[in-house]
Design an enzyme around this catalytic site. Structure first.
Site, PDB file in Angstrom:
ATOM      1  CB  SER A  87       5.237  11.526 -27.907  1.00  0.00           C
ATOM      2  OG  SER A  87       6.455  12.178 -28.215  1.00  0.00           O
ATOM      3  CE  LYS A 106      12.485  17.582 -22.662  1.00  0.00           C
ATOM      4  NZ  LYS A 106      12.524  17.795 -24.136  1.00  0.00           N
ATOM      5  CG  MET A 197      16.330  22.874 -20.613  1.00  0.00           C
ATOM      6  SD  MET A 197      15.931  22.570 -22.352  1.00  0.00           S
ATOM      7  CE  MET A 197      17.117  23.623 -23.156  1.00  0.00           C
ATOM      8  CG  MET A 200      12.264  29.665 -23.243  1.00  0.00           C
ATOM      9  SD  MET A 200      13.475  30.958 -23.624  1.00  0.00           S
ATOM     10  CE  MET A 200      14.281  31.136 -22.033  1.00  0.00           C
ATOM     11  CG  ASP A 240       9.895  18.186 -33.215  1.00  0.00           C
ATOM     12  OD1 ASP A 240       8.986  18.353 -34.050  1.00  0.00           O
ATOM     13  OD2 ASP A 240       9.697  17.771 -32.060  1.00  0.00           O
ATOM     14  CG  ASN A 245       9.367  22.139 -30.659  1.00  0.00           C
ATOM     15  OD1 ASN A 245       8.941  21.899 -29.534  1.00  0.00           O
ATOM     16  ND2 ASN A 245       9.650  21.184 -31.525  1.00  0.00           N
ATOM     17  CG  ASP A 259      11.619  19.046 -28.332  1.00  0.00           C
ATOM     18  OD1 ASP A 259      12.632  18.349 -28.143  1.00  0.00           O
ATOM     19  OD2 ASP A 259      10.486  18.565 -28.474  1.00  0.00           O
TER      20      ASP A 259
END
Length: 400
Positions: A87, A106, A197, A200, A240, A245, A259
């Site tokens: 979003s 990001k 970051m 992962m 969140d 996540n 996040d």
């Protein structure tokens, strides 16, 4: 208003204010509560499914504004096509030139942060005009909470600091340190609208159908343990509950956490009363639940008997896995907790005299999300044991 043609216009309109629309939808829906009318749920789902990417020139402009005109020199590799869009921004794989580390970059959509207030105002007008939402939702409070959290999520410098704080909390944790992993942040390749970051390798916990029961139990246990510790010990929560996540890395057996934009701190006074409320509910002490609910601001003391009963029953229902008489190992498969709480919502929306405390909008979203995730996985969890350990470490409840 809800004709097919108007629905199409609504989806198109909300897609252009996607951050605000999705944040408000998340705040009101609690992922599974069916509090929203079906047409509004459909619109929000379709908005969420529209994963539009920025054109390359627009993405490059954001990167240059945050990292400098020579931003490409920071990366030995940078994949042009995003691997995800949400979003607020989109994510690219890359490799840092300085240390060869694989990273996720990001990049925020331009204008999202600047349009928060106008988008939220427009949503408020839209939802008020449709008269589809019950008064007990306290739309003004819900919008204010969504506005605050969306502002946090648009500030990637704040998110970087929250991720570092969370990483430190878990690193100092001894036994649990090996159960979780928070990606490292690289400040030299980050800014207010760009966050780089550590990449992962885990897979979203709901995307794998081949988990063994042992893995399902481990994931559910670690998610619920972490949620309880966020409330009782850290007093700092990643709020969140989006299931994407949480990644599971089968090679390490760890949960990888993503996040941290909506992370928040809770004041000691609130945590003290909230932990005592949960403890009272675990002992089925209705009088204490009423007293602590008034202290927290859930109740005014002037509620109808129907409202008082519905509120108390909902809290006692949520506390079922933690009851003294609950099974040592609680099987979330086929649990009906969320369904029974949902059945009480119409009464509470009709009879409520005051909005819930601001802190609990995000806290209950996360707690209900943890329950729902355990149910989706079919996890078997030693809930009572986890709860007793967390309450004891909080220091707010004296045991006989």
């Amino acid at each position: 208003m809800l004709s097919n043609a108007n629905m199409e216009r609504l989806v198109a309109k909300l897609s252009r204010m996607r951050g605000a629309a999705l944040k408000l939808g998340q705040a009101m829906s609690f992922q599974d509560s069916k509090m929203l009318p079906a047409p509004i749920q459909e619109v929000l789902q379709r908005v969420q499914d529209r994963a539009d990417y920025m054109p390359a020139w627009q993405r490059d402009r954001v990167l240059a504004a945050n990292l400098g005109p020579e931003w490409r020199e920071l990366f030995a590799e940078f994949e042009e096509k995003p691997i995800a869009a949400a979003s607020i921004g989109q994510v690219h794989r890359a490799v840092l030139r300085s240390n060869g580390k694989r990273v996720a970059v990001k990049v925020q959509f331009p204008g999202v942060a600047d349009s928060i207030n106008s988008d939220m105002d427009n949503l408020s007008i839209l939802l008020t005009a449709t008269k589809l939402l019950p008064k007990g939702l306290y739309l003004d409070k819900t919008i204010a909470n969504a506005r605050l959290e969306l502002g946090w999520e648009c500030d990637y410098e704040r998110e970087a600091a929250c991720a570092a704080r969370y990483r430190d909390l878990l690193a100092a944790d001894g036994a649990d340190a090996d159960a979780y992993r928070v990606p490292a942040v690289y400040p030299e390749a980050s800014g207010k609208q760009v966050l780089t970051m550590e990449f992962m390798d885990g897979v979203g916990v709901t995307r794998i159908s081949s988990f063994t029961q042992e893995q399902r139990d481990l994931i559910g246990t670690n998610i619920l343990r972490l949620c309880l510790r966020e409330i009782t010990e850290f007093r700092f929560m990643q709020t969140d509950p989006n299931w994407t996540n949480f990644l599971y890395n089968a090679a390490t057996g760890r949960l990888e956490l993503l996040d941290f934009g909506a992370s928040r701190e809770y004041p000691d006074g609130f945590v003290r009363d909230y932990v005592r409320l949960l403890d009272a509910a675990s002992r089925s002490d209705r009088a204490a639940v009423k007293e602590l609910s008034e202290a927290l601001g859930y109740l005014t003391g002037h509620e109808s008997r129907a409202m008082l009963d519905a509120h108390t029953d909902s809290i006692l229902t949520l506390a079922e896995p933690f009851l003294a008489g609950a099974p040592d190992v609680y099987d979330f498969t086929g649990q009906t907790i969320t369904e029974r709480v949902k059945a009480l919502i119409p009464v509470m929306l009709r009879e409520r005299l005051a909005p819930p405390p601001e802190e609990t909008y995000s806290l209950h979203r996360k707690l209900s999300g943890a329950f729902l995730l355990c149910a989706k996985l079919g996890s078997r969890v030693r809930c009572r044991e986890l709860f007793e350990a967390s309450v004891a470490k909080s220091g707010f409840v004296e045991r006989q």
